[in-house]
Design an enzyme around this catalytic site. Structure first.
Site, PDB file in Angstrom:
ATOM      1  N   HIS A 139      33.499 100.621  64.062  1.00  0.00           N
ATOM      2  CA  HIS A 139      33.455 100.848  62.610  1.00  0.00           C
ATOM      3  C   HIS A 139      34.777 100.411  61.987  1.00  0.00           C
ATOM      4  O   HIS A 139      35.854 100.691  62.530  1.00  0.00           O
ATOM      5  CB  HIS A 139      33.214 102.334  62.339  1.00  0.00           C
ATOM      6  CG  HIS A 139      33.372 102.739  60.905  1.00  0.00           C
ATOM      7  ND1 HIS A 139      32.534 102.299  59.917  1.00  0.00           N
ATOM      8  CD2 HIS A 139      34.271 103.548  60.291  1.00  0.00           C
ATOM      9  CE1 HIS A 139      32.887 102.823  58.757  1.00  0.00           C
ATOM     10  NE2 HIS A 139      33.957 103.582  58.958  1.00  0.00           N
ATOM     11  N   HIS A 175      39.514  97.583  53.465  1.00  0.00           N
ATOM     12  CA  HIS A 175      38.697  98.728  53.065  1.00  0.00           C
ATOM     13  C   HIS A 175      38.757  98.821  51.539  1.00  0.00           C
ATOM     14  O   HIS A 175      39.749  99.272  50.979  1.00  0.00           O
ATOM     15  CB  HIS A 175      39.216 100.009  53.713  1.00  0.00           C
ATOM     16  CG  HIS A 175      38.185 101.089  53.798  1.00  0.00           C
ATOM     17  ND1 HIS A 175      38.447 102.354  54.250  1.00  0.00           N
ATOM     18  CD2 HIS A 175      36.863 101.077  53.493  1.00  0.00           C
ATOM     19  CE1 HIS A 175      37.344 103.075  54.230  1.00  0.00           C
ATOM     20  NE2 HIS A 175      36.370 102.316  53.768  1.00  0.00           N
TER      21      HIS A 175
END
Length: 880
Positions: free
Chosen positions: A430, A481
């Protein structure tokens, strides 16, 4: 039968046994095992290279290989190495005050470049040796190297490229002879899982020759180490550190440090007495004692240290319990010192270990290996090939051949790679790009290499619109992100790193790229172009007709990169959007606020998909509504769920429907957005539904990630494990249960936390944890042993501690053995090493547990660390 064979040990009915007479001196061949490797004299004298420092600067260094070929040294060119010779052996020493430097320690977390005050390699980490060293040099032990890679695929090279890019032409022209970066002249030593030594050859230098020699050294070391016992390996590994004066002997003071390094405490005031007593035992004259103990004599010292204890050694007791304490020879009763092949087969392998398939030929092969093993020499030498002695029996017990992890399950099976992808668990990562914190962490291309070498085969990229090329004006997709303060890296650089990995490992099973695509159409078009131009034939492009049938198998996709994203062409449709993944993550992330950071509260918008990218995509993420609707979708349609959704979907009325869906379709789970520290959820529950991709934060080596590591040791570490048959049955089937009894007997060659070369002797204890599930819920339990103080070399735990575990789902459950170092406050206890073993892969009997560091490697000080345990199943673990 198992409990009757070793009743005294299982019930703690042990008693002292007579000690053998002192051992004669051992003669070691291992220390010279690499000397035959041919290389130019210039490698021994030193060749000129450039090293990348922690700040991304290039500095000129001298690269040297020791005469015994075990040590690689890097020293700034301004400092010269003084070659010395003692006792017929060559070594390297720095002049003056620099001679205080320790070898074999690493210099900085995650890298070694440029740190002053610490050497690197197999012994200590994180620059902590700075308190003990004044040297700017670097040392890497050959036993600590995990791999050697060409190119510039590390974090330090990323920093160097960024630094060079910011330099003006004027700055570059005043670089004092420091060249520009050149990928074709660069290479890295990756050691102890996470550390790198990043180097570039001088202009006109021969990188390929250096790589060939280094790889030859690593290969030959790998061949040689399996022929010696763990104590010999351990002593060779620490020898350079404890032999401070490079005399090739260990004096009284150095012996104290040697004992500390192996984690066996002897008070400083007793060092002289111990040294003198042991020297007399060897029959050394006073002059010989003053000269110091040789390597061979120190091997004997380690053997004697382990043997001469007030406690009964578990191995000794087991030896007598299984084979009998006495044996009759010529009508004379004597204490047993050997065991025959027939007894080893029938009393041990078949009865205790439950290995009914073993035959006499198998035993003779084991005996042949044990008899050729380089151990501490013993007085009880046995000439007959069909016998082994107690020391050889112990060597077998702690060997990889006796590992608790079933070698048949750990072995790669090509026949298991022919099923559709939906029938496998797939090792998944992830937010792969992050090195740490989810909101403020650094993004790095290096993390993709780390993930792949750790075994991950599904990796994630969050792609966003970046800037535009200042010259061509073309879009530059970036990965980070989104809506956080994390740094940005280029999408193109990641794809290049994947191509390098596939070039080096062309037979890898498919690499699945999970694309979180937030880009506008022009940027997606560039992504598609870069994917095709960089990967070429390595990119899997699905044909439209193939999407209507079952998913392809790992074997069909071998050596390929497969895309997971969205496949519809044109405007995004709410019904086709993979909203579960992005929406769940952002909703949870928006709830996180701290004093130092904030998250932009933007609602994710539907993104149009460029046709050029869509046609390259195999897995099409869709929003989940009902299982009834999902199971009738085409097989390449799939869902993604956050960990909180996993718990909700595992309610009894949903659980079996999800299992049925996962038999023909794919699903992926990922950590909650609230885990801003990059911690992990347990993948057990997701696996129990047949979910293929339970994605974890691989930058955080917590219990959950180590459970994942254990699961994917299976099938040769390919990253693909065939799901158990119970998850592929059409009718709901109750999982197999079992009762498990565990005893932790002893440890061997346990290192200090993080493999440090300094600090107090450890106080180890073992935590045994079962990660399991039942009725759609996680069921975890843990128990711990007593603490053994000041002994990590050969700790013995309480025999009466029998740990019971009820396993609810033996096809999914994983047991984890974690060795901790006890400190004054419980919160300060430190993890030393661990091993995770799926219950379905676990073997009964007296077993060795090979321990791993937090990076799932066994290099350096972890290569010889193990536990000895007793495992007892209530029933067989045969797969349904």
């Amino acid at each position: 039968m198992f409990s009757t064979v070793i009743p005294r040990l299982w019930n703690n009915g042990v008693k002292p046994t007579p000690q053998d007479q002192p051992l004669p001196q051992h003669r070691s061949n291992f220390k010279s095992a690499l000397e035959h490797i041919s290389m130019p004299d210039s490698f021994l004298r030193g060749i000129n290279l450039f090293r990348v420092t922690a700040k991304g600067k290039l500095e000129p260094v001298t690269f040297t290989i020791s005469a015994d070929k075990f040590i690689i040294s890097v020293l700034p060119r301004a400092l010269k190495l003084e070659r010395i010779s003692s006792n017929g052996r060559s070594g390297l020493r720095r002049p003056g005050i620099l001679s205080r430097a320790r070898s074999g320690a690493s210099v900085s977390a995650g890298s070694v470049g440029g740190s002053i005050g610490g050497s690197i390699g197999g012994n200590s980490v994180d620059g902590m040796d700075a308190a003990f060293s004044f040297s700017p040099h670097a040392v890497v032990d050959i036993g600590s190297i995990d791999r050697i890679q060409s190119g510039q695929n590390t974090l330090l090279f990323e920093k160097a490229r960024q630094r060079e890019k910011k330099q003006t032409m004027s700055q570059r022209s005043h670089n004092n002879g420091i060249p520009l970066l050149d990928d074709n002249r660069s290479f890295s030593l990756v050691f102890r899982g996470a550390k790198t030594l990043d180097l570039m050859v001088d202009e006109g230098g021969d990188r390929e020759q250096i790589l060939y020699i280094l790889n030859s050294m690593v290969t030959e070391y790998g061949r040689a180490k399996v022929k010696v016992g763990n104590e010999v390996l351990l002593l060779r590994y620490i020898w350079n550190d404890v032999d401070r004066d490079h005399s090739n002997t260990i004096n009284e003071k150095e012996m104290g440090e040697l004992l500390n390094r192996i984690n066996f405490q002897v008070k400083e005031k007793n060092h002289n007495a111990v040294y003198q007593k042991f020297s007399k035992t060897l029959g050394l004259a006073k002059e010989q004692r003053r000269a110091g103990l040789t390597f061979d004599q120190c091997v004997t010292l380690l053997h004697k240290t382990k043997r001469d204890t007030w406690q009964v050694k578990p191995v000794t007791q087991l030896f007598f319990d299984i084979f009998g304490q006495f044996m009759e020879n010529d009508n004379e009763i004597r204490l047993r010192k050997k065991v025959s092949a027939n007894s080893f087969l029938k009393r041990f392998l078949q009865t205790v270990q439950g290995e009914d398939n073993k035959k006499t030929d198998d035993v003779m092969e084991i005996f042949s290996g044990l008899r050729s093993l380089e151990l501490a020499d013993v007085a009880n030498h046995i000439a007959k090939s069909n016998y082994i002695n107690l020391e050889q029996f112990e060597a077998y017990l702690v060997s990889r051949g006796n590992d608790i992890f079933d070698p048949e399950r750990e072995k790669f099976c090509k026949n298991d790679m022919t099923k559709p992808l939906s029938e496998y668990w797939i090792n998944s990562s992830h937010n792969t790009y992050l090195t740490g914190h989810q909101l403020t962490g650094l993004s790095s291309v290096e993390m993709y290499s780390k993930a792949l070498y750790r075994g991950c085969r599904c990796i994630e990229l969050d792609i966003w619109d970046g800037g535009k090329d200042e010259f061509a004006g073309s879009p530059i997709p970036v990965v980070y992100h989104g809506h956080t303060m994390t740094s940005k890296i280029l999408f193109e650089d990641i794809i290049k790193a994947l191509q390098v990995f596939l070039m080096l490992h062309p037979k890898s099973y498919p690499l699945i790229l999970s694309l979180e695509n937030h880009c506008s159409v022009p940027y997606q078009q560039v992504m598609a172009s870069q994917l095709k131009s960089i990967l070429g034939d390595q990119l899997y492009v699905p044909q439209e007709s193939s999407l209507k049938g079952p998913l392809p198998s790992p074997l069909q996709l071998r050596g390929k990169v497969v895309l997971k994203g969205r496949r519809p062409v044109g405007a995004a449709d709410e019904n086709d959007s993979d909203g579960d993944s992005a929406d769940d993550d952002m909703t949870e992330l928006q709830s996180v606020w701290t004093d130092k950071t904030s998250v932009s509260r933007k609602t994710p918008l539907a993104v149009k998909i460029a046709p050029e990218l869509a046609k390259l995509t195999l897995f099409h993420g869709t929003k989940f509504k009902t299982w009834g609707e999902s199971i009738h979708a085409l097989p390449h349609h799939m869902h993604s769920f956050s960990e909180s959704r996993v718990t909700a979907l595992c309610k009894r009325n949903q659980y079996h429907k999800w299992i049925a869906y996962n038999q023909s379709h794919m699903s992926r789970t990922f950590p909650s957005g609230t885990r801003i520290d990059s911690s992990n959820y347990s993948p057990i529950l997701a696996w129990s539904t047949g979910c293929q991709m339970a994605a974890l934060n691989i930058q955080t080596p917590d219990e959950a990630l180590l459970v994942n590591d254990g699961r994917f040791r299976e099938n040769g570490g390919t990253g693909y494990v065939l799901k158990p048959s119970i998850l592929m049955m059409k009718e709901a089937t109750e999982p197999r249960t079992t009762h498990l009894e565990v005893k932790i007997l002893s440890g061997s060659c346990l290192p200090k936390p993080k493999g440090l070369s300094f600090g107090e002797c450890i106080d180890p204890y073992v935590k045994i944890s079962l990660f399991d599930c039942h009725d759609g819920k996680e069921v975890n339990s843990s128990q711990t042993t007593n603490i053994v103080y000041n002994n990590g070399f050969s700790p013995i735990w309480n025999f009466e501690d029998l740990f019971h575990f009820d396993v609810q789902n033996s096809s999914v459950a994983v047991m984890q053995f974690t060795v901790w170092d006890k400190n004054s406050l419980p919160k300060d206890d430190e993890v030393i090493a661990s091993a995770s073993v799926p219950i379905s892969c676990m073997r009964q009997g007296i077993r060795s547990v090979q321990l791993f560091d937090e990076n799932m490697t066994t290099s350096g000080a972890f290569d010889f660390a193990s536990l000895l345990v007793l495992i007892k199943f209530e029933q067989s673990q045969a797969e349904i």
